[in-house]
Design a protein around this motif. Structure first.
Motif, short mmCIF file in Angstrom:
data_model
loop_
_atom_site.label_atom_id
_atom_site.label_comp_id
_atom_site.label_asym_id
_atom_site.label_seq_id
_atom_site.Cartn_x
_atom_site.Cartn_y
_atom_site.Cartn_z
N THR A 155 -7.15 4.16 4.36
CA THR A 155 -7.29 4.34 5.80
C THR A 155 -6.14 3.63 6.53
O THR A 155 -5.46 2.77 5.95
CB THR A 155 -8.63 3.76 6.31
OG1 THR A 155 -8.56 2.32 6.29
CG2 THR A 155 -9.79 4.22 5.44
N THR A 176 -6.23 8.81 5.19
CA THR A 176 -7.03 9.46 6.22
C THR A 176 -6.30 9.39 7.56
O THR A 176 -5.45 8.52 7.78
CB THR A 176 -8.41 8.80 6.36
OG1 THR A 176 -8.23 7.44 6.82
CG2 THR A 176 -9.14 8.78 5.03
N ASP A 177 -6.65 10.29 8.46
CA ASP A 177 -6.05 10.27 9.79
C ASP A 177 -6.79 9.33 10.74
O ASP A 177 -6.23 8.93 11.77
CB ASP A 177 -6.04 11.68 10.38
CG ASP A 177 -5.14 12.62 9.59
OD1 ASP A 177 -4.12 12.15 9.07
OD2 ASP A 177 -5.49 13.82 9.49
N ASP A 178 -8.03 8.99 10.41
CA ASP A 178 -8.85 8.20 11.31
C ASP A 178 -9.29 6.89 10.64
O ASP A 178 -9.21 6.72 9.43
CB ASP A 178 -10.10 8.99 11.74
CG ASP A 178 -10.90 9.47 10.54
OD1 ASP A 178 -10.29 9.62 9.45
OD2 ASP A 178 -12.12 9.68 10.67
N TYR A 179 -9.75 5.95 11.47
CA TYR A 179 -10.31 4.70 10.97
C TYR A 179 -11.75 4.93 10.54
O TYR A 179 -12.47 5.75 11.12
CB TYR A 179 -10.28 3.63 12.06
CG TYR A 179 -8.89 3.11 12.36
CD1 TYR A 179 -8.36 2.03 11.67
CD2 TYR A 179 -8.11 3.71 13.34
CE1 TYR A 179 -7.08 1.57 11.94
CE2 TYR A 179 -6.84 3.25 13.62
CZ TYR A 179 -6.33 2.18 12.92
OH TYR A 179 -5.06 1.73 13.18
N VAL A 180 -12.16 4.20 9.49
CA VAL A 180 -13.53 4.27 9.00
C VAL A 180 -14.11 2.86 9.11
O VAL A 180 -14.19 2.12 8.12
CB VAL A 180 -13.60 4.78 7.55
CG1 VAL A 180 -15.06 4.96 7.12
CG2 VAL A 180 -12.82 6.08 7.40
#
Length: 349
Positions: free
Chosen positions: A197, A173-177
């Motif tokens: 992530t 993913t490009d973003d943090y979750v």
């Protein structure tokens, strides 16, 4: 010192329990770690190391306790250099400050596992080939020169081969979750799929990058003691407290301008100590006919005094330098305030 297997088991279980407690506290309420909280935790981990040294003195004697203290101080001081790289990694991956504590905890757990394997391999080599101290000593002296001359400093973080491989083979993913390392998301085709992530990648970055620093710190501590138990526990206590030191020092790291000089002196000193010990127990047939060379051997007490003394001198000198630089910058700042025309274009220009 011959350490029974059950002592190793009890030690590792106790250390894991401490880390589990730390993780439970962090996981309960993710937050930005302040200076006061970091200072308390640093005091806790330093206190635990002191208690361990006291127990070691009662069980194994003063010599082993002194070896642990010297090894702990050495590893802790050399690990401070890791903090500069940790700052670069956090910036490169844009880790939210609220999650940095958790990232460091898992990253250091990975580092502990990797260092454990490195220590076992080093202990086996040292026990079988005493001449390896010649190589260790030469390597540390060369590393000291590199550290002092700034040859090992990087202004930006570069991903190692492990991280580059993961980026190629794993969907990410490009973003943090939040704090999750993996997450299920739907692809463009509507199919659910597991994604990694950036949280997992930055943890691995911390752990694997630390192993590069262990290439000089592990040979250095073997210059103080050949006992793998002491080498291991000194590394564990140093790394356990390193995470909190990251938040405690913060911006102070930039003020420690002479730290590299101090670490270089320490590495060179341990390197010379290793060479002297190798000469004292020499078995190389082409050197003195394979007989030991009558040279002085540096005691563990002297080593501890040198390490602590160099750290104190370089830290004090760095802080004095920072204060002098700050004072010298004040007149120029006042001058700019008193003469705004010097920095502001005039209306007719």
């Amino acid at each position: 010192m011959s350490v029974p297997f059950w002592v190793w088991v009890v030690t590792i279980v106790a250390l894991l329990a401490v880390l589990a407690l730390d993780l439970a506290i962090v996981g309960r309420r993710p937050h930005e770690v302040g200076v006061r909280e970091a200072a308390r935790w640093v005091a806790v981990y330093v206190g635990l190391a002191a208690l361990f040294a006291a127990g070691l003195m009662l069980v194994a004697g003063q010599a082993r306790a002194t070896e642990f203290i010297a090894g702990y101080v050495l590893e802790y001081s050399l690990s401070v250099d890791n903090l500069f790289v940790f700052l670069l990694i956090m910036g490169a991956f844009a880790v939210p400050r609220v999650h940095q504590h958790r990232v460091l905890l898992f990253g250091i757990l990975i580092a502990l596992v990797l260092r454990g394997g490195f220590i076992l391999a080093g202990a086996a080599v040292v026990a079988r080939f005493s001449w390896v101290f010649y190589l260790f000593g030469a390597f540390l002296v060369l590393t000291a020169v590199k550290v002092v001359t700034g040859g090992g400093e990087d202004e930006e973080f570069r991903e190692n081969a492990v991280l580059r491989l993961l980026r190629r083979v794993l969907p990410m993913t490009d973003d943090y979750v939040g704090t999750r390392s993996v997450v299920r998301r739907r692809t463009d085709g509507g199919r659910l799929r597991w994604f990694v992530t950036p949280m997992l990648l930055v943890m691995l970055a911390i752990g694997t990058t630390d192993l590069l620093f262990a290439l000089d710190s592990i040979p250095a501590i073997f210059g103080l003691t050949r006992d793998p138990y002491i080498v291991f526990t000194a590394n564990v206590f140093a790394l356990m407290g390193l995470r909190q030191l990251y938040f405690l020092l913060g911006g102070l790291l930039a003020k420690l301008v002479y730290l590299s000089w101090g670490l270089g002196v320490i590495l060179a000193f341990i390197g010379v100590k290793l060479v002297l010990e190798a000469l004292h127990t020499n078995t190389l047939p082409f050197l003195n006919g394979g007989r030991p060379v009558d040279v002085p051997v540096i005691s563990i007490q002297v080593s501890l005094a040198v390490i602590v003394g160099v750290l104190i001198v370089t830290t004090v000198a760095s802080l004095v330098r920072a204060r002098v630089d700050a004072r010298s910058a004040q007149p120029s700042a006042l001058g700019r305030e008193d003469h705004p025309a010097a920095t502001t274009p005039s209306a007719g220009s």
